[in-house]
Write a protein that holds these residues in place. Structure first.
Motif, mmCIF file in Angstrom:
data_model
loop_
_atom_site.group_PDB
_atom_site.id
_atom_site.type_symbol
_atom_site.label_atom_id
_atom_site.label_comp_id
_atom_site.label_asym_id
_atom_site.label_seq_id
_atom_site.Cartn_x
_atom_site.Cartn_y
_atom_site.Cartn_z
ATOM 1 N N ASN A 1 0.852 -1.183 0.000
ATOM 2 C CA ASN A 1 0.000 0.000 0.000
ATOM 3 C C ASN A 1 0.894 1.242 0.000
ATOM 4 N N ASP B 1 -5.990 4.799 0.311
ATOM 5 C CA ASP B 1 -5.145 3.618 0.178
ATOM 6 C C ASP B 1 -4.825 3.390 -1.290
ATOM 7 N N LYS C 1 -3.367 0.249 -2.849
ATOM 8 C CA LYS C 1 -2.883 -1.120 -2.827
ATOM 9 C C LYS C 1 -2.681 -1.619 -4.250
#
Length: 391
Positions: A66, A179, A181
């Motif tokens: 992340n 985030d 990811k």
């Protein structure tokens, strides 16, 4: 989207300010810690060494993690280690804290370049990249001179200021960035992520040319403050003012970079710009008029401001799937060159006749860089063509 752009600008501004901070402070720190000129450059090199080594690890790892988490942790470490620099009580503790700041920067700066395509729409990516790079330029134009002026009170004040400001910035990163990811979770070794670059002749020549570009410019910059103090008897505050001109040049160059490339083309812009810088690096140390020297540096850093984002764009376009690895390798290459340049500059300055020899060394490095760029073909014929690398 504007909030993201401002955030990336500020992160690079803090990283840039800390990166360049030691150069104008070098004469003061040399006296403070009682070290000789030939090893004083280690205080510069310690930071860039930490960044160069750990960027090689940070990039491949971040491609599978992340990016928000990596950025937060890196910026936190950067804040703390920079604050600790203000408490250094010896040459070696300063080198240690600078090394740790460089390690933290290795996990921070490349995430900016890799995060921009993840959070910005395609039409805004190029512009945001330019604004983020201008954060580095603004650091030279404003951050470093302000740091020099703060150092007039005490040399530790600039480190505390940058560290605390970065700590506050980390709070905004925590609440503002989403985030990021990886789309597909995969277990890939660090070395394997570098294989496409190792197998590409264009990538190899591109990074070699990038290394020589920064080796030349980094060596010349490392002892610019020392040269001004010795040759023109400038106090630290006035050195900071001259550094502001250098930063303004870089900022101006980054702003007009896309316009210059559109008019001249990438290859012609790099060829013209580097030939101009080679001539100026060779001639500048022979000048005795401070105003002319300042104008010369303005031209040099305006040209570098055009060249750096142009070359960085060419490198990051090599392979979109490993953009984090490429960004970190570019960061490692830059800092490795600056580390070597800082150490070489100290030796050349003492052993080979002062700043004149540094200017010749810088000119030779840039000549090699230019030849490698042109022969390697990494610049290509157009800006949009993507290099196909082996899988």
């Amino acid at each position: 989207m504007r909030n993201y752009t401002a955030l990336f600008f500020l992160i690079m501004f803090m990283i840039g300010t800390d990166t360049f901070l030691i150069s104008p402070l070098l004469p003061t720190l040399q006296i403070e810690f009682g070290v000789s000129t030939d090893i004083a450059g280690w205080m510069l090199g310690a930071y860039t060494l930490g960044s160069a080594i750990f960027a090689l690890i940070a990039g491949p790892l971040s491609d599978g993690w992340n990016r928000r988490t990596v950025l937060l942790c890196g910026l936190l470490g950067f804040s703390i280690s920079t604050i600790l620099c203000g408490f250094a009580d010896s040459f070696w503790t300063m080198c240690l804290f600078r090394f740790l700041a460089g390690v933290s920067a290795a996990f921070t700066a490349p995430q900016v370049w890799a995060s921009i395509p993840a959070v910005m729409p395609p039409a805004k990516i190029s512009k945001t990249m330019g604004i983020a790079f201008s954060g580095l330029a603004a650091a030279q134009a404003l951050g470093v001179p302000i740091g020099s002026w703060l150092a007039a009170a005490h040399w530790s004040v600039p480190f505390w200021t940058v560290g605390i400001a970065s700590l506050l910035l980390n709070i905004f990163v925590f609440f503002m960035l989403p985030d990021m990811k990886p789309a597909v979770s995969e277990r890939t070794s660090i070395l394997r992520r570098y294989v496409p670059l190792i197998q590409s002749s264009k990538a190899r020549s591109g990074f070699l040319a990038y290394l020589m570009l920064h080796l030349g410019s980094g060596t010349a910059f490392a002892f610019a403050g020392k040269w001004m103090a010795d040759s023109f008897e400038l106090p630290i505050g006035q050195i900071g003012t001259v550094m502001m001109v250098l930063g303004l040049g870089t900022l101006l160059g980054s702003v007009i970079s896309s316009y210059v490339i559109q008019k001249l083309g990438r290859v012609n812009a790099v060829l013209t710009g580097m030939l101009l810088i080679i001539m100026l690096y060779a001639v500048m140390p022979q000048l005795t008029n401070l105003l002319i020297v300042t104008v010369g540096y303005l031209i040099i850093y305006t040209t570098l401001g055009v060249l750096f984002p142009t070359v960085m764009e060419a490198l990051t376009a090599l392979n979109a799937s490993i953009r984090g690895t490429i960004s970190s390798l570019a960061n490692s290459t830059m800092n490795g060159a600056n580390t070597l340049g800082a150490w070489i500059a100290g030796i050349i300055y003492v052993q080979l006749g002062g700043y004149s020899s540094i200017g010749i060394f810088a000119a030779v490095c840039l000549a090699i860089s230019l030849g490698t760029f042109l022969l390697g073909g990494v610049l290509g014929r157009t800006q949009r063509k993507k290099v196909a690398l082996p899988e």
